[in-house]
Scaffold this motif. Structure first.
Motif, PDB file in Angstrom:
ATOM      1  N   TRP A 110       0.909  -1.150  -0.050  1.00  0.00           N
ATOM      2  CA  TRP A 110      -0.074  -0.012   0.115  1.00  0.00           C
ATOM      3  C   TRP A 110       0.925   1.268  -0.043  1.00  0.00           C
ATOM      4  O   TRP A 110       2.006   1.568   0.741  1.00  0.00           O
ATOM      5  N   GLY A 111       0.402   2.293  -0.778  1.00  0.00           N
ATOM      6  CA  GLY A 111       1.389   3.481  -0.644  1.00  0.00           C
ATOM      7  C   GLY A 111       2.426   3.380  -1.849  1.00  0.00           C
ATOM      8  O   GLY A 111       2.972   4.571  -2.161  1.00  0.00           O
ATOM      9  N   SER A 112       2.517   2.334  -2.449  1.00  0.00           N
ATOM     10  CA  SER A 112       3.527   2.324  -3.501  1.00  0.00           C
ATOM     11  C   SER A 112       3.147   2.311  -4.817  1.00  0.00           C
ATOM     12  O   SER A 112       1.995   1.715  -5.501  1.00  0.00           O
ATOM     13  N   ALA A 113       4.062   2.991  -5.799  1.00  0.00           N
ATOM     14  CA  ALA A 113       3.872   3.226  -7.402  1.00  0.00           C
ATOM     15  C   ALA A 113       4.863   2.681  -8.065  1.00  0.00           C
ATOM     16  O   ALA A 113       5.177   3.221  -8.976  1.00  0.00           O
ATOM     17  N   GLY A 114       5.498   1.405  -7.716  1.00  0.00           N
ATOM     18  CA  GLY A 114       6.510   0.787  -8.199  1.00  0.00           C
ATOM     19  C   GLY A 114       7.794   1.384  -8.139  1.00  0.00           C
ATOM     20  O   GLY A 114       8.207   2.283  -7.393  1.00  0.00           O
ATOM     21  N   PRO A 115       9.042   0.858  -8.707  1.00  0.00           N
ATOM     22  CA  PRO A 115       8.855  -0.212  -9.805  1.00  0.00           C
ATOM     23  C   PRO A 115       8.790  -1.634  -9.407  1.00  0.00           C
ATOM     24  O   PRO A 115       8.332  -2.353  -9.880  1.00  0.00           O
ATOM     25  N   GLY A 116       9.008  -1.791  -7.965  1.00  0.00           N
ATOM     26  CA  GLY A 116       9.104  -3.059  -7.292  1.00  0.00           C
ATOM     27  C   GLY A 116       7.931  -3.429  -6.662  1.00  0.00           C
ATOM     28  O   GLY A 116       7.828  -4.979  -6.386  1.00  0.00           O
ATOM     29  N   ALA A 117       6.850  -2.568  -6.325  1.00  0.00           N
ATOM     30  CA  ALA A 117       5.682  -3.125  -5.533  1.00  0.00           C
ATOM     31  C   ALA A 117       4.554  -2.097  -5.851  1.00  0.00           C
ATOM     32  O   ALA A 117       5.053  -0.827  -6.253  1.00  0.00           O
ATOM     33  N   PHE A 118       3.700  -2.429  -5.629  1.00  0.00           N
ATOM     34  CA  PHE A 118       2.287  -1.499  -6.169  1.00  0.00           C
ATOM     35  C   PHE A 118       1.189  -1.578  -5.293  1.00  0.00           C
ATOM     36  O   PHE A 118       0.781  -2.655  -4.729  1.00  0.00           O
ATOM     37  N   ASP A 119       0.503  -0.470  -5.042  1.00  0.00           N
ATOM     38  CA  ASP A 119      -0.985  -0.663  -4.807  1.00  0.00           C
ATOM     39  C   ASP A 119      -1.789  -0.612  -5.888  1.00  0.00           C
ATOM     40  O   ASP A 119      -1.274  -0.412  -7.232  1.00  0.00           O
ATOM     41  N   CYS A 120      -3.085  -0.615  -5.887  1.00  0.00           N
ATOM     42  CA  CYS A 120      -3.877  -0.972  -7.048  1.00  0.00           C
ATOM     43  C   CYS A 120      -3.677   0.535  -8.371  1.00  0.00           C
ATOM     44  O   CYS A 120      -3.278   0.414  -9.442  1.00  0.00           O
ATOM     45  N   SER A 121      -3.920   1.716  -7.608  1.00  0.00           N
ATOM     46  CA  SER A 121      -3.835   2.895  -8.612  1.00  0.00           C
ATOM     47  C   SER A 121      -2.303   3.298  -8.730  1.00  0.00           C
ATOM     48  O   SER A 121      -2.062   3.835  -9.897  1.00  0.00           O
ATOM     49  N   GLY A 122      -1.439   2.920  -7.993  1.00  0.00           N
ATOM     50  CA  GLY A 122      -0.144   2.869  -8.196  1.00  0.00           C
ATOM     51  C   GLY A 122       0.365   2.121  -9.447  1.00  0.00           C
ATOM     52  O   GLY A 122       1.456   2.524 -10.125  1.00  0.00           O
ATOM     53  N   LEU A 123      -0.189   1.048  -9.607  1.00  0.00           N
ATOM     54  CA  LEU A 123       0.114   0.166 -10.593  1.00  0.00           C
ATOM     55  C   LEU A 123      -0.282   0.735 -12.033  1.00  0.00           C
ATOM     56  O   LEU A 123       0.625   0.681 -12.829  1.00  0.00           O
ATOM     57  N   THR A 124      -1.403   1.241 -12.038  1.00  0.00           N
ATOM     58  CA  THR A 124      -2.045   1.800 -13.412  1.00  0.00           C
ATOM     59  C   THR A 124      -1.391   3.012 -13.617  1.00  0.00           C
ATOM     60  O   THR A 124      -0.813   3.312 -14.579  1.00  0.00           O
ATOM     61  N   GLN A 125      -1.072   4.118 -12.632  1.00  0.00           N
ATOM     62  CA  GLN A 125      -0.210   5.131 -12.951  1.00  0.00           C
ATOM     63  C   GLN A 125       1.259   4.897 -13.360  1.00  0.00           C
ATOM     64  O   GLN A 125       1.599   5.465 -14.176  1.00  0.00           O
ATOM     65  N   TRP A 126       1.825   3.675 -12.587  1.00  0.00           N
ATOM     66  CA  TRP A 126       3.236   3.676 -13.265  1.00  0.00           C
ATOM     67  C   TRP A 126       3.000   3.051 -14.608  1.00  0.00           C
ATOM     68  O   TRP A 126       3.909   3.454 -15.359  1.00  0.00           O
ATOM     69  N   ALA A 127       2.350   2.170 -14.976  1.00  0.00           N
ATOM     70  CA  ALA A 127       1.944   1.432 -16.256  1.00  0.00           C
ATOM     71  C   ALA A 127       2.060   2.674 -17.237  1.00  0.00           C
ATOM     72  O   ALA A 127       2.513   2.728 -18.388  1.00  0.00           O
ATOM     73  N   TYR A 128       1.068   3.589 -17.055  1.00  0.00           N
ATOM     74  CA  TYR A 128       0.864   4.507 -18.012  1.00  0.00           C
ATOM     75  C   TYR A 128       1.780   5.595 -18.036  1.00  0.00           C
ATOM     76  O   TYR A 128       2.266   6.038 -19.317  1.00  0.00           O
ATOM     77  N   HIS A 129       2.546   5.799 -16.997  1.00  0.00           N
ATOM     78  CA  HIS A 129       3.963   6.614 -16.964  1.00  0.00           C
ATOM     79  C   HIS A 129       4.836   6.046 -17.891  1.00  0.00           C
ATOM     80  O   HIS A 129       5.443   6.742 -18.668  1.00  0.00           O
ATOM     81  N   ARG A 130       5.002   4.600 -17.814  1.00  0.00           N
ATOM     82  CA  ARG A 130       5.917   4.094 -18.778  1.00  0.00           C
ATOM     83  C   ARG A 130       5.382   4.376 -20.222  1.00  0.00           C
ATOM     84  O   ARG A 130       6.538   4.109 -21.003  1.00  0.00           O
ATOM     85  N   ALA A 131       4.286   4.598 -20.748  1.00  0.00           N
ATOM     86  CA  ALA A 131       3.740   4.587 -21.916  1.00  0.00           C
ATOM     87  C   ALA A 131       3.717   6.320 -22.175  1.00  0.00           C
ATOM     88  O   ALA A 131       3.242   6.570 -23.200  1.00  0.00           O
ATOM     89  N   GLY A 132       4.472   7.173 -21.252  1.00  0.00           N
ATOM     90  CA  GLY A 132       4.487   8.546 -21.503  1.00  0.00           C
ATOM     91  C   GLY A 132       3.221   9.272 -21.112  1.00  0.00           C
ATOM     92  O   GLY A 132       3.049  10.485 -21.689  1.00  0.00           O
ATOM     93  N   VAL A 133       2.319   8.890 -20.355  1.00  0.00           N
ATOM     94  CA  VAL A 133       1.148   9.412 -20.133  1.00  0.00           C
ATOM     95  C   VAL A 133       1.054   9.761 -18.430  1.00  0.00           C
ATOM     96  O   VAL A 133       1.200   8.665 -17.829  1.00  0.00           O
ATOM     97  N   SER A 134       0.579  10.665 -18.258  1.00  0.00           N
ATOM     98  CA  SER A 134       0.556  11.011 -16.547  1.00  0.00           C
ATOM     99  C   SER A 134      -0.983  10.814 -16.264  1.00  0.00           C
ATOM    100  O   SER A 134      -1.829  11.374 -16.781  1.00  0.00           O
ATOM    101  N   LEU A 135      -0.925   9.960 -15.136  1.00  0.00           N
ATOM    102  CA  LEU A 135      -2.187   9.754 -14.568  1.00  0.00           C
ATOM    103  C   LEU A 135      -2.226  10.400 -13.155  1.00  0.00           C
ATOM    104  O   LEU A 135      -1.292  10.257 -12.600  1.00  0.00           O
ATOM    105  N   PRO A 136      -3.328  10.743 -12.589  1.00  0.00           N
ATOM    106  CA  PRO A 136      -3.416  10.885 -11.084  1.00  0.00           C
ATOM    107  C   PRO A 136      -3.041   9.804 -10.238  1.00  0.00           C
ATOM    108  O   PRO A 136      -3.177   8.754 -10.786  1.00  0.00           O
TER     109      PRO A 136
END
Length: 348
Positions: free
Chosen positions: A254-280
């Motif tokens: 919880w509270g993590s946004a990668g790259p080694g661990a994630f919570d739910c919104s941290g995962l989607t934010q990280w994945a789209y950041h890798r695609a060049g898109v900034s998510l809340p």
């Protein structure tokens, strides 16, 4: 030949004895049928065990909501910290400008003093509040055009400096309040997770393993979708899907946004950041980070927002599957898109 004896008739005392004996036999039978006090807790009623696991599920759901609140407060704190740093920098530059202007006027005053005296108007220009002098319109006649211009500039610079100081003080107060929110939500998450863990630890091993099998899908046959399935809506969506697939197997934290661990919104934010898109940072904010699409038109890369309060999010990857970070103790994994009530589908 066997003899048959007549059972003698007895009085009330004998009947009372029979009653006592019958009660004792009934008590003994009940004791034999009940589990001993030292028996394995697995002998508890199934309803009690089911209530415990249901409570664990509720606590994890509540912890996820608290985690999203923590993520939101933490994101606000980071933003405020950056804004405070910018305001402090601007305030320092404004102070330097005022100091330079007062220094130039000070040099002029020194020159006048050496020449035999200081113009009273110049003394007022060097005062802490030169605007008090300017409020007297008749006094402006005593200033030359050049001196009046410098005085106006100094007054404007001091007003700007005061405004910067007020804004900085307000932002600092807001930052402190946000920090308190972060600490409060963090405590709430930790309390709920600790309670859930205690409940799980108290379950018999067989019940705990059964709950884990029902709650987790790691290694489930057919869980991983075919990458050659439905087509993402854009190149950025395809890149986000590739990133979220690469995160499968990473631990939930919880509270993590990668790259080694994630919570739910941290995962989607990280994945789209890798695609060049900034998510809340939060799932609630991600619900509005794009345009809504009907569930029937969902495509890989779309965000699936769950529950009416938007407290969970996963990324659709095709073939009826999402990838998401489910809860503490689990790992990022594939699950059916309809694993819980869907509140929205958003295409960033």
């Amino acid at each position: 030949m066997a003899s048959h004896r007549r059972i003698p008739q007895h009085g009330p005392a004998t009947l009372a004895g029979v009653t006592v004996l019958s009660a004792a036999l009934a008590t003994a039978a009940a004791a034999l049928s009940a589990p001993p006090a030292s028996a394995d807790p697995a002998a508890r009623p199934a309803a009690g065990r089911g209530a415990a696991t249901a409570r664990v599920d509720v606590l994890y759901e509540q912890a996820e909501r608290a985690t999203e609140k923590y993520d939101g407060a933490d994101a606000r704190t980071r933003k405020l910290r950056a804004e405070v740093a910018d305001l402090q920098d601007r305030t320092a530059r404004a102070q330097e400008r005022v100091n330079r202007m007062r220094g130039r006027l000070g040099a002029l005053a020194a020159a006048q003093y050496r020449a035999g005296g200081m113009d009273p108007a110049l003394k007022l220009m060097l005062s802490e509040r030169p605007d008090s002098y300017l409020e007297k319109a008749s006094a402006l006649d005593r200033l030359g055009r050049h001196q009046a211009g410098r005085l106006h500039e100094l007054r404007a610079a001091q007003r700007s400096l005061e405004q910067q100081r007020r804004e900085t003080a307000a932002k600092l107060a807001e930052l402190e309040a946000s920090r308190e929110q972060v600490a409060r939500h963090k405590k709430d998450v930790q309390h709920k997770l600790a309670t859930a863990q205690r409940l799980l630890n108290a379950l018999p091993r067989a019940d705990r393993e059964a709950w884990e099998r029902s709650a987790r899908s790691e290694g489930r046959a057919g869980a991983v979708p075919d990458p050659a399935g439905s087509v993402p809506s854009s190149g950025r969506a395809a890149a986000a899907v590739a990133a979220v697939r690469a995160a499968v197997g990473s631990p939930y934290a919880w509270g993590s946004a990668g790259p080694g661990a994630f919570d739910c919104s941290g995962l989607t934010q990280w994945a789209y950041h890798r695609a060049g898109v900034s998510l809340p940072r939060t799932s609630q904010a991600q619900r509005g980070a794009g345009h809504r699409v009907p569930l029937g038109r969902i495509r890989p890369g779309d965000l699936v927002i769950y529950r009416s309060d938007a407290s969970h999010v996963g990324m659709y990857v095709g073939h009826g599957q999402v990838v998401h970070a489910p809860y503490p103790g689990a790992r990022v994994r594939y699950d059916p898109v309809g694993m819980m009530p869907i509140s929205a589908v958003t295409r960033p």
